[in-house]
Design an enzyme around this catalytic site. Structure first.
Site, PDB file in Angstrom:
ATOM      1  N   ARG A 119       0.877  -1.225   0.151  1.00 48.52           N
ATOM      2  CA  ARG A 119       0.120  -0.098   0.138  1.00 48.52           C
ATOM      3  C   ARG A 119       0.742   1.244  -0.148  1.00 48.52           C
ATOM      4  NH1 ARG A 119      -3.132  -3.064   3.796  1.00 48.52           N
ATOM      5  NH2 ARG A 119      -4.813  -4.185   2.593  1.00 48.52           N
ATOM      6  N   LYS A 141       3.041  11.649 -10.586  1.00 45.00           N
ATOM      7  CA  LYS A 141       2.153  10.841 -11.584  1.00 45.00           C
ATOM      8  C   LYS A 141       3.030   9.348 -12.024  1.00 45.00           C
ATOM      9  CE  LYS A 141      -0.956  13.968 -13.920  1.00 45.00           C
ATOM     10  NZ  LYS A 141      -1.188  14.416 -15.266  1.00 45.00           N
ATOM     11  N   GLU A 183       9.033  18.509 -24.504  1.00 43.97           N
ATOM     12  CA  GLU A 183       8.341  19.011 -23.134  1.00 43.97           C
ATOM     13  C   GLU A 183       8.958  20.342 -22.873  1.00 43.97           C
ATOM     14  OE1 GLU A 183       5.777  17.319 -22.049  1.00 43.97           O
ATOM     15  OE2 GLU A 183       5.903  14.878 -22.240  1.00 43.97           O
ATOM     16  N   LYS A 225       7.245  23.426 -13.808  1.00 40.36           N
ATOM     17  CA  LYS A 225       6.362  21.998 -13.358  1.00 40.36           C
ATOM     18  C   LYS A 225       6.313  22.105 -11.693  1.00 40.36           C
ATOM     19  CE  LYS A 225       5.199  17.579 -13.928  1.00 40.36           C
ATOM     20  NZ  LYS A 225       5.276  16.096 -14.587  1.00 40.36           N
ATOM     21  N   GLU A 235      -4.611  17.168 -10.134  1.00 45.23           N
ATOM     22  CA  GLU A 235      -5.190  17.556 -11.162  1.00 45.23           C
ATOM     23  C   GLU A 235      -6.695  17.667 -11.263  1.00 45.23           C
ATOM     24  OE1 GLU A 235      -3.066  16.070 -14.868  1.00 45.23           O
ATOM     25  OE2 GLU A 235      -5.200  16.060 -15.844  1.00 45.23           O
ATOM     26  N   ARG A 239      -3.375  21.490 -13.231  1.00 47.07           N
ATOM     27  CA  ARG A 239      -2.347  20.689 -13.638  1.00 47.07           C
ATOM     28  C   ARG A 239      -2.621  20.341 -14.983  1.00 47.07           C
ATOM     29  NH1 ARG A 239       0.798  16.030 -10.406  1.00 47.07           N
ATOM     30  NH2 ARG A 239       1.963  15.251 -12.094  1.00 47.07           N
ATOM     31  N   ASN A 243      -0.676  18.905 -19.873  1.00 45.16           N
ATOM     32  CA  ASN A 243      -0.976  18.022 -20.953  1.00 45.16           C
ATOM     33  C   ASN A 243      -1.162  18.559 -22.167  1.00 45.16           C
ATOM     34  OD1 ASN A 243      -1.133  15.452 -19.246  1.00 45.16           O
ATOM     35  ND2 ASN A 243      -2.779  16.166 -18.147  1.00 45.16           N
ATOM     36  N   HIS A 246      -0.910  16.573 -25.471  1.00 41.84           N
ATOM     37  CA  HIS A 246      -0.927  15.208 -24.989  1.00 41.84           C
ATOM     38  C   HIS A 246      -2.092  14.238 -25.475  1.00 41.84           C
ATOM     39  CE1 HIS A 246       2.382  16.427 -22.681  1.00 41.84           C
ATOM     40  NE2 HIS A 246       2.733  15.375 -22.226  1.00 41.84           N
ATOM     41  N   HIS A 250      -1.050  11.032 -27.145  1.00 38.07           N
ATOM     42  CA  HIS A 250      -1.276   9.963 -26.682  1.00 38.07           C
ATOM     43  C   HIS A 250      -1.996   9.083 -27.916  1.00 38.07           C
ATOM     44  CE1 HIS A 250      -1.120  11.027 -22.215  1.00 38.07           C
ATOM     45  NE2 HIS A 250       0.324  10.935 -22.560  1.00 38.07           N
ATOM     46  N   HIS A 263       7.541   9.259 -27.026  1.00 37.29           N
ATOM     47  CA  HIS A 263       6.342  10.190 -26.441  1.00 37.29           C
ATOM     48  C   HIS A 263       6.710  11.701 -26.619  1.00 37.29           C
ATOM     49  CE1 HIS A 263       3.744  11.429 -23.259  1.00 37.29           C
ATOM     50  NE2 HIS A 263       4.633  12.356 -22.741  1.00 37.29           N
TER      51      HIS A 263
HETATM   52  P1  NAD Z   1      12.469   6.304 -21.929  1.00 38.13           P
HETATM   53  O1  NAD Z   1      12.506   6.078 -20.363  1.00 38.13           O
HETATM   54  O2  NAD Z   1      11.917   5.205 -22.914  1.00 38.13           O
HETATM   55  O3  NAD Z   1      14.064   6.477 -22.467  1.00 38.13           O
HETATM   56  C1  NAD Z   1      14.365   6.719 -23.637  1.00 38.13           C
HETATM   57  C2  NAD Z   1      15.402   5.768 -24.105  1.00 38.13           C
HETATM   58  O4  NAD Z   1      16.698   6.439 -23.549  1.00 38.13           O
HETATM   59  C3  NAD Z   1      15.574   4.586 -23.383  1.00 38.13           C
HETATM   60  O5  NAD Z   1      15.910   3.422 -24.572  1.00 38.13           O
HETATM   61  C4  NAD Z   1      16.250   4.445 -22.229  1.00 38.13           C
HETATM   62  O6  NAD Z   1      16.701   3.335 -21.913  1.00 38.13           O
HETATM   63  C5  NAD Z   1      17.631   5.481 -22.826  1.00 38.13           C
HETATM   64  N1  NAD Z   1      18.187   6.271 -21.837  1.00 38.13           N
HETATM   65  C6  NAD Z   1      17.809   6.510 -20.543  1.00 38.13           C
HETATM   66  N2  NAD Z   1      18.798   7.057 -20.073  1.00 38.13           N
HETATM   67  C7  NAD Z   1      19.900   7.063 -20.694  1.00 38.13           C
HETATM   68  C8  NAD Z   1      21.091   7.756 -20.746  1.00 38.13           C
HETATM   69  N3  NAD Z   1      21.477   8.587 -19.802  1.00 38.13           N
HETATM   70  N4  NAD Z   1      22.032   7.491 -21.786  1.00 38.13           N
HETATM   71  C9  NAD Z   1      21.484   6.648 -22.922  1.00 38.13           C
HETATM   72  N5  NAD Z   1      20.577   6.124 -22.922  1.00 38.13           N
HETATM   73  C10 NAD Z   1      19.448   6.492 -22.011  1.00 38.13           C
HETATM   74  O7  NAD Z   1      11.774   7.544 -22.444  1.00 38.13           O
HETATM   75  P2  NAD Z   1      11.409   9.074 -21.738  1.00 38.13           P
HETATM   76  O8  NAD Z   1      11.495   9.811 -23.112  1.00 38.13           O
HETATM   77  O9  NAD Z   1      12.561   9.120 -20.812  1.00 38.13           O
HETATM   78  O10 NAD Z   1      10.066   8.990 -21.128  1.00 38.13           O
HETATM   79  C11 NAD Z   1       8.846   8.713 -21.743  1.00 38.13           C
HETATM   80  C12 NAD Z   1       7.898   8.183 -20.694  1.00 38.13           C
HETATM   81  O11 NAD Z   1       7.569   9.096 -19.772  1.00 38.13           O
HETATM   82  C13 NAD Z   1       6.673   7.725 -21.460  1.00 38.13           C
HETATM   83  O12 NAD Z   1       6.342   6.412 -20.977  1.00 38.13           O
HETATM   84  C14 NAD Z   1       5.550   9.090 -21.031  1.00 38.13           C
HETATM   85  O13 NAD Z   1       4.146   8.340 -20.861  1.00 38.13           O
HETATM   86  C15 NAD Z   1       6.159   9.027 -19.518  1.00 38.13           C
HETATM   87  N6  NAD Z   1       5.831  10.408 -19.080  1.00 38.13           N
HETATM   88  C16 NAD Z   1       5.354  10.521 -17.874  1.00 38.13           C
HETATM   89  C17 NAD Z   1       5.413  11.676 -17.227  1.00 38.13           C
HETATM   90  C18 NAD Z   1       4.742  11.770 -15.632  1.00 38.13           C
HETATM   91  O14 NAD Z   1       4.226  12.774 -15.166  1.00 38.13           O
HETATM   92  N7  NAD Z   1       4.738  10.668 -15.116  1.00 38.13           N
HETATM   93  C19 NAD Z   1       5.488  12.918 -17.926  1.00 38.13           C
HETATM   94  C20 NAD Z   1       6.036  12.896 -19.126  1.00 38.13           C
HETATM   95  C21 NAD Z   1       6.088  11.429 -19.575  1.00 38.13           C
HETATM   96  N1  GLY Z   2       2.996  15.450 -17.655  1.00 35.28           N
HETATM   97  C1  GLY Z   2       1.836  15.715 -17.045  1.00 35.28           C
HETATM   98  C2  GLY Z   2       1.724  15.988 -15.595  1.00 35.28           C
HETATM   99  O1  GLY Z   2       2.515  15.597 -14.957  1.00 35.28           O
HETATM  100  O2  GLY Z   2       0.633  16.432 -15.087  1.00 35.28           O
END
Ligand code: NAD
Ligand code: GLY
Length: 363
Positions: A119, A141, A183, A225, A235, A239, A243, A246, A250, A263
């Site tokens: 939990r 998130k 972003e 942020k 949100e 907040r 998006n 997005h 998405h 993404h």
């Molecule tokens: P990712 O985590 O897939 O990383 C991109 C690539 O880079 C991967 O292949 C990873 O292994 C590689 N990598 C990571 N660090 C590295 C480094 N220092 N050197 C070399 N390679 C490296 O993608 P991302 O763009 O970081 O994240 C996208 C994800 O984030 C999506 O799933 C999206 O939905 C999510 N997201 C979440 C939020 C949130 O608020 N929680 C906000 C925006 C995006």
């Molecule tokens: N990336 C959207 C949020 O954090 O709210």
């Protein structure tokens, strides 16, 4: 030099530390681990680069690591279950800490596992992509994808700290860096016109990984942020502007299959579409749409969706979105560069006009 910002959430407040070399030299990860048990979770791309130094920097006596397969396609409940397996096999208790070492995919999966395990247990975000350092590691998130919708299964669960080592970006592929820039541009568009101007002037420095430009952009993005999340953690209102672009984005990610469009790339296209729609509604001047598309193009990001998604399919995919209410699609639109409006239902014929226009410009 370390810059520290704060997410202000009362007794769940936490720091975002930003600086070069923080993974190892600073002892910062260790400082945010309370108990004796730690599981560092990463993937098979990041592990060979950074896992050893991170493990060495942690002094907790009962520490272990778990290396997951890389990629958005593994952002699933099955992968979360692998984390539960590792925690249970080691008999880790409620005061164990998870450390998420990697990009946004790792951060979202690990945060969700931390939200659910017994939990809720503490976790620390150690983002290693630009996208994760400016966005996904901050704000609590967490979650995974469902075949029918992106990020549809999740929870709000704030980390104990975010430790963004900007030196890790040295190994990031160019395409991933550009996805993060999408972003960054978003913050300029939704609430920081001055930052948008700065990006117009300094984009090339950012793409060339000038350390000062990167540090400035990361800090400014996190500051934006932090202010939004501190004002509206769950949100309820404000907040949602984070998006921007997005809902379109998405739909592209889900429609093409997770991982095909990054993404940030999908969000880049989505921001162009959302800007176009804002102009159709009379909110945004056409010259500003052109300025937005120009900056996104200069960042080497796509500005049109993939040919396989026609307007009908787009609309069906956009119907699965967390901002929708009573089955109606609600979108974030721009009133000007630097000011986004709260989510609003839009006339479906105007939305279709945007989708048709973008369908025609497909390359
Ligand atoms: P990712 O985590 O897939 O990383 C991109 C690539 O880079 C991967 O292949 C990873 O292994 C590689 N990598 C990571 N660090 C590295 C480094 N220092 N050197 C070399 N390679 C490296 O993608 P991302 O763009 O970081 O994240 C996208 C994800 O984030 C999506 O799933 C999206 O939905 C999510 N997201 C979440 C939020 C949130 O608020 N929680 C906000 C925006 C995006
Ligand atoms: N990336 C959207 C949020 O954090 O709210």
């Amino acid at each position: 030099m370390v810059k520290t910002l704060t997410i202000d959430l009362g007794d769940r407040s936490y720091p975002i530390h930003i600086g070069a070399g923080l993974l190892t030299a600073s002892g910062l990860i260790d400082r945010h681990i309370a108990g004796r048990q730690v599981l560092v979770v990463t993937n098979d791309v990041v592990a060979p680069l950074y896992l050893d130094p991170v493990m060495a920097s942690i002094t907790a006596p009962d520490k272990a690591s778990l290396v997951l397969p890389d990629g958005e396609a593994f952002k699933t409940l099955d992968t979360v279950n692998r984390i539960f397996d590792a925690l249970l096999e080691r008999r880790y208790s409620r005061n164990a800490t998870l450390v998420a070492l990697g990009g946004g995919v790792i951060g979202d999966i690990v945060g969700f596992a931390a939200a659910c395990y017994q939990r809720g247990i503490p976790f620390v975000q150690v983002p290693t992509t630009l996208l994760a350092q400016v966005d996904s590691s901050v704000g609590g998130k967490t979650g995974v994808n469902h075949p029918l919708g992106k990020n549809m299964i999740g929870a709000f669960h704030q980390p104990r700290a975010v430790i963004a080592d900007t030196a890790t970006l040295d190994t990031l592929p160019d395409r991933e860096l550009r996805a993060g820039v999408a972003e960054v541009i978003k913050y300029g568009l939704i609430r920081d016109a001055e930052f948008f101007h700065w990006l117009e002037t300094n984009l090339d420095r950012l793409l060339q990984r000038d350390p000062a430009a990167l540090a400035f952009a990361i800090e400014r993005s996190c500051r934006n942020k932090a202010e939004v999340v501190s004002a509206d953690e769950r949100e309820v209102g404000l907040r949602a502007i984070l998006n921007f672009g997005h809902t379109f984005g998405h739909a592209i990610e889900t429609g093409c299959g997770y991982g095909k469009f990054l993404h940030g790339e999908a969000v880049a296209v989505g921001m162009c579409q959302a800007a176009d729609l804002s102009a159709r509604l009379g909110l945004l001047p056409a010259e500003d749409v052109a300025r937005i598309v120009r900056l996104i193009e200069r960042a080497g990001l796509p500005t049109v969706p993939p040919a396989e998604l026609d307007s009908e399919r787009f609309l069906r995919l956009m119907a699965v979105d967390k901002k929708n209410v009573d089955g109606r699609i609600r979108l974030i639109l721009l009133e000007e560069i630097g000011r986004a409006a709260l989510p609003q239902a839009v006339p479906v014929e105007l939305l279709k006009a945007t989708l048709d226009e973008y369908g025609r410009t497909v390359v």
